[in-house]
Design a protein around this motif. Structure first.
Motif, PDB file in Angstrom:
ATOM      1  N   PHE A  49       0.828  -1.199   0.000  1.00  0.00           N
ATOM      2  CA  PHE A  49       0.000   0.000   0.000  1.00  0.00           C
ATOM      3  C   PHE A  49       0.870   1.259   0.000  1.00  0.00           C
ATOM      4  N   LEU A  50       1.892   1.286   0.860  1.00  0.00           N
ATOM      5  CA  LEU A  50       2.781   2.447   0.947  1.00  0.00           C
ATOM      6  C   LEU A  50       3.654   2.582  -0.290  1.00  0.00           C
ATOM      7  N   LEU A  51       4.096   1.458  -0.816  1.00  0.00           N
ATOM      8  CA  LEU A  51       5.004   1.474  -1.968  1.00  0.00           C
ATOM      9  C   LEU A  51       4.389   2.236  -3.141  1.00  0.00           C
ATOM     10  N   GLU A  52       3.089   2.098  -3.327  1.00  0.00           N
ATOM     11  CA  GLU A  52       2.422   2.784  -4.433  1.00  0.00           C
ATOM     12  C   GLU A  52       2.321   4.290  -4.206  1.00  0.00           C
ATOM     13  N   ARG A  53       2.534   4.718  -2.975  1.00  0.00           N
ATOM     14  CA  ARG A  53       2.398   6.139  -2.655  1.00  0.00           C
ATOM     15  C   ARG A  53       3.737   6.844  -2.467  1.00  0.00           C
ATOM     16  N   MET A  54       4.807   6.098  -2.299  1.00  0.00           N
ATOM     17  CA  MET A  54       6.105   6.720  -2.024  1.00  0.00           C
ATOM     18  C   MET A  54       6.875   7.105  -3.280  1.00  0.00           C
ATOM     19  N   ALA A  55       6.482   6.605  -4.444  1.00  0.00           N
ATOM     20  CA  ALA A  55       7.095   6.947  -5.735  1.00  0.00           C
ATOM     21  C   ALA A  55       8.613   6.832  -5.717  1.00  0.00           C
ATOM     22  N   PRO A  56       9.156   5.664  -5.383  1.00  0.00           N
ATOM     23  CA  PRO A  56      10.617   5.530  -5.353  1.00  0.00           C
ATOM     24  C   PRO A  56      11.269   5.700  -6.714  1.00  0.00           C
ATOM     25  N   GLY A  57      10.521   5.450  -7.781  1.00  0.00           N
ATOM     26  CA  GLY A  57      11.091   5.607  -9.119  1.00  0.00           C
ATOM     27  C   GLY A  57      11.550   7.022  -9.403  1.00  0.00           C
TER      28      GLY A  57
END
Length: 298
Positions: free
Chosen positions: A137-145
């Protein structure tokens, strides 16, 4: 002789009855060895639960799966967990409600981070994560790319966090999402932090009580609030407790900050909806749960 004996027995029975009435209300709470649980440990160690007439037993579990199984089978009166796990349990029929948010994403206090391997990450190197969890859930919101030149990530599920960290350190993963203090440990060994949860403004974890134990909620929150206040006023007094109960790596125990924690509150309906919308999209929920099924109603 009979009358004095009868009086003595009556007096003894009265003492026992009064003692029983004053007995502390017992609560067994399932917890994980993570930073978010520090206020619970403070309340237990400082006698704050006892001062409110509660006998709170913090029951540690090695994994969320074991904790959730214990909650489903009725072995626990409540638990600490993330919102995704909480909604999953309520959907499965566990009669519980959120008593308070235990941690909210806070600027300057990352709780989850996407970290690049100290070995370097070749183009297309996989990012380790766990599916259908709060970390996805968080990964989709943190925009690491965005911090990696806009490159797309190939995701690889590695459920167990210690194994995920080992694979990252060995270069078998190019990137991984990790909780604190492991993210800081990797960073201290040469890893690069790409993105964090600090600015998301979300309630991450909560403490819940079974519905039949919500009568203890007021006393529980009074003790919990005092624990949060104690952590705010004198954080260094609880450094050793944090290191021991939250499994702080030895290399970080002396310097890792003692976090600030929010005063007791409930997640808003909009905040719950954010999590539910994602769970609906990935198939964890078939239909949204009513807000009244998640938080206690006045």
């Amino acid at each position: 002789m009979r009358r004095p004996l009868a009086c003595a027995l009556l007096a003894a029975a009265l003492v026992l009855a009064l003692a029983g009435g004053a007995r502390a209300q017992a609560l067994r709470l399932g917890i994980l060895p993570v930073l978010d649980t520090l206020p619970l440990h403070v309340a237990a160690r400082e006698g704050l639960f006892a001062a409110q007439g509660l006998d709170v037993e913090l029951v540690p579990f090695a994994s969320a799966m074991e904790r959730d199984t214990a909650m489903q089978s009725g072995q626990l009166d409540g638990y600490f967990g993330d919102l995704v796990a909480t909604l999953t349990l309520i959907r499965a029929g566990v009669p519980m409600r959120v008593a308070t948010v235990s941690y909210r994403t806070t600027p300057g206090q990352r709780m989850f981070a996407v970290v690049a391997s100290p070995k370097g990450a070749a183009e297309g190197a996989p990012l380790g994560y766990s599916r259908t969890t709060v970390m996805e859930f968080l990964l989709e919101r943190m925009a690491p790319g965005d911090a990696a030149g806009g490159q797309p990530f190939t995701r690889m599920e590695v459920k167990k966090i210690p194994i995920r960290m080992q694979m990252l350190m060995a270069g078998q993963l190019g990137y991984a999402i990790l909780p604190e203090p492991l993210a800081s440990l990797v960073e201290s060994r040469g890893g690069r932090v790409l993105a964090t949860d600090e600015a998301l403004g979300l309630p991450l974890t909560v403490v819940c009580l079974r519905q039949e134990r919500m009568g203890a909620c007021g006393a529980f929150l009074a003790a919990y609030s005092r624990a949060v206040e104690a952590l705010t006023r004198r954080p260094e007094d609880f450094r050793d407790l944090m290191a021991r109960e939250c499994r702080m790596p030895d290399a970080l125990a002396a310097a890792f900050p003692v976090y600030r924690y929010p005063a007791p509150s409930l997640p808003s309906e909009a905040e719950v909806a954010q999590v539910q919308d994602w769970m609906l999209r990935v198939g964890l929920l078939e239909a949204p749960l009513p807000y009244a099924a998640i938080v206690p109603q006045p």
